[in-house]
Design an enzyme around this catalytic site. Structure first.
Site, short mmCIF file in Angstrom:
data_model
loop_
_atom_site.label_atom_id
_atom_site.label_comp_id
_atom_site.label_asym_id
_atom_site.label_seq_id
_atom_site.Cartn_x
_atom_site.Cartn_y
_atom_site.Cartn_z
N SER A 17 47.99 44.51 44.41
CA SER A 17 47.72 45.78 45.12
C SER A 17 48.04 47.02 44.29
O SER A 17 48.18 48.10 44.84
CB SER A 17 48.52 45.81 46.43
OG SER A 17 49.87 45.43 46.24
N ASN A 95 44.81 38.60 47.04
CA ASN A 95 43.75 39.36 46.38
C ASN A 95 43.78 39.26 44.86
O ASN A 95 42.75 39.36 44.21
CB ASN A 95 43.87 40.83 46.80
CG ASN A 95 43.12 41.76 45.88
OD1 ASN A 95 41.90 41.86 45.92
ND2 ASN A 95 43.86 42.45 45.00
N SER A 148 34.78 35.17 45.74
CA SER A 148 33.79 35.97 45.04
C SER A 148 32.41 35.37 45.29
O SER A 148 32.28 34.17 45.58
CB SER A 148 34.07 35.96 43.53
OG SER A 148 33.00 36.50 42.79
N TYR A 161 35.52 31.08 36.24
CA TYR A 161 35.77 31.93 37.42
C TYR A 161 35.09 31.35 38.66
O TYR A 161 35.68 31.31 39.75
CB TYR A 161 35.27 33.34 37.12
CG TYR A 161 35.63 34.38 38.15
CD1 TYR A 161 36.94 34.81 38.32
CD2 TYR A 161 34.64 34.97 38.94
CE1 TYR A 161 37.27 35.78 39.25
CE2 TYR A 161 34.94 35.94 39.86
CZ TYR A 161 36.26 36.36 40.02
OH TYR A 161 36.58 37.32 40.94
#
Length: 248
Positions: A17, A95, A148, A161
């Site tokens: 964050s 996140n 994603s 990824y």
């Protein structure tokens, strides 16, 4: 029955964050009255900037945690210490993540291992110490993971990824089944290309391939996460919601 006292703020940890999407999420959740616990790897200056933004939005920050989410022992120690000091979390937004892009034959062992450790292993490293204390609150809860578009459809140049983020989707769905009877909703948000440092390299032709002809904004992602942590989203669990401008 919840052991949370009337009027007590619900605490939410937002990993990664210190900037970008994570910062936008922390600020948005602060507007809903959540007590925010910020997280970064090592950049305290950036974390303090996020804390200032949260307070400007009328929210509170009860802690700033700095540790590498790929370091399992360190993550466990930091999180258990925080719970012992201030109590369990009502919500977690997982996140934090990284990219190391390149064609598959050109990937190094480090490119593969680092991306998998940070993006997928961290699901276990962060959530494993937090879930039982969350259950013991007996007040329900919320977990939102960030995957994603790459994890949903696969993207060339992102085999590492895509693999890690696809794993996050599978883990999220499975965990949602385990925690549903505890009234803990577990969902996944899968953004496409968003205006962050990670998308700075996006070529014009990639942007042109998006039906909306633009990148998404961090605030558009954070608004969805904010909804998933709200009381109104209590019956939504085990879902993957992608926001990608229509590209898939």
């Amino acid at each position: 029955m919840s052991i949370r006292k009337e009027g007590e703020s619900r605490r939410v940890l937002v990993t990664g964050s210190t900037r970008g999407i994570g910062r936008a999420i922390a600020v948005d959740l602060a507007r809903d009255g959540f007590d925010i616990v910020l997280h970064g790897r090592e950049n305290r200056v950036a974390a303090e900037q996020t804390a200032d933004a949260v307070r400007e939005a009328g929210g509170s920050v009860s802690a700033i945690l700095l540790f590498d989410i790929s370091d399992r022992a360190r993550a466990r120690d930091e999180l258990e210490r925080e719970i012992a000091a201030r109590g369990a979390f009502y919500g977690v937004v997982a996140n934090a993540g990284i990219v190391r892009d390149g064609p598959f034959p050109g990937l190094t062992d480090e490119d593969w291992d680092l991306v998998v450790r940070v993006n997928l292993d961290s699901f276990y490293n962060v959530l494993r110490p937090l879930v039982m204390p969350m259950i013991q609150l007996r007040g329900g809860g919320r977990i939102v993971t960030l995957s994603s578009l790459s994890g949903m459809i696969g993207v060339r140049g992102q085999v590492n990824y895509s693999a890690a983020k696809a794993g996050v989707i599978g883990a999220t769905k499975a965990l949602s089944k385990e925690l549903a009877k505890r009234q803990i909703a577990v969902n996944c948000v899968a953004p496409g290309l968003i205006e962050t440092d990670m998308a700075d390299h996006a070529a014009p032709e990639i942007v042109e391939s998006i039906p909306m002809k633009r990148l998404g904004r961090p605030e558009e992602v954070s608004s969805l996460v904010r909804y998933l942590l709200s009381e109104q989203a209590g019956y939504i669990t085990g879902q993957v919601i992608s926001m990608n401008g229509g590209i898939a």
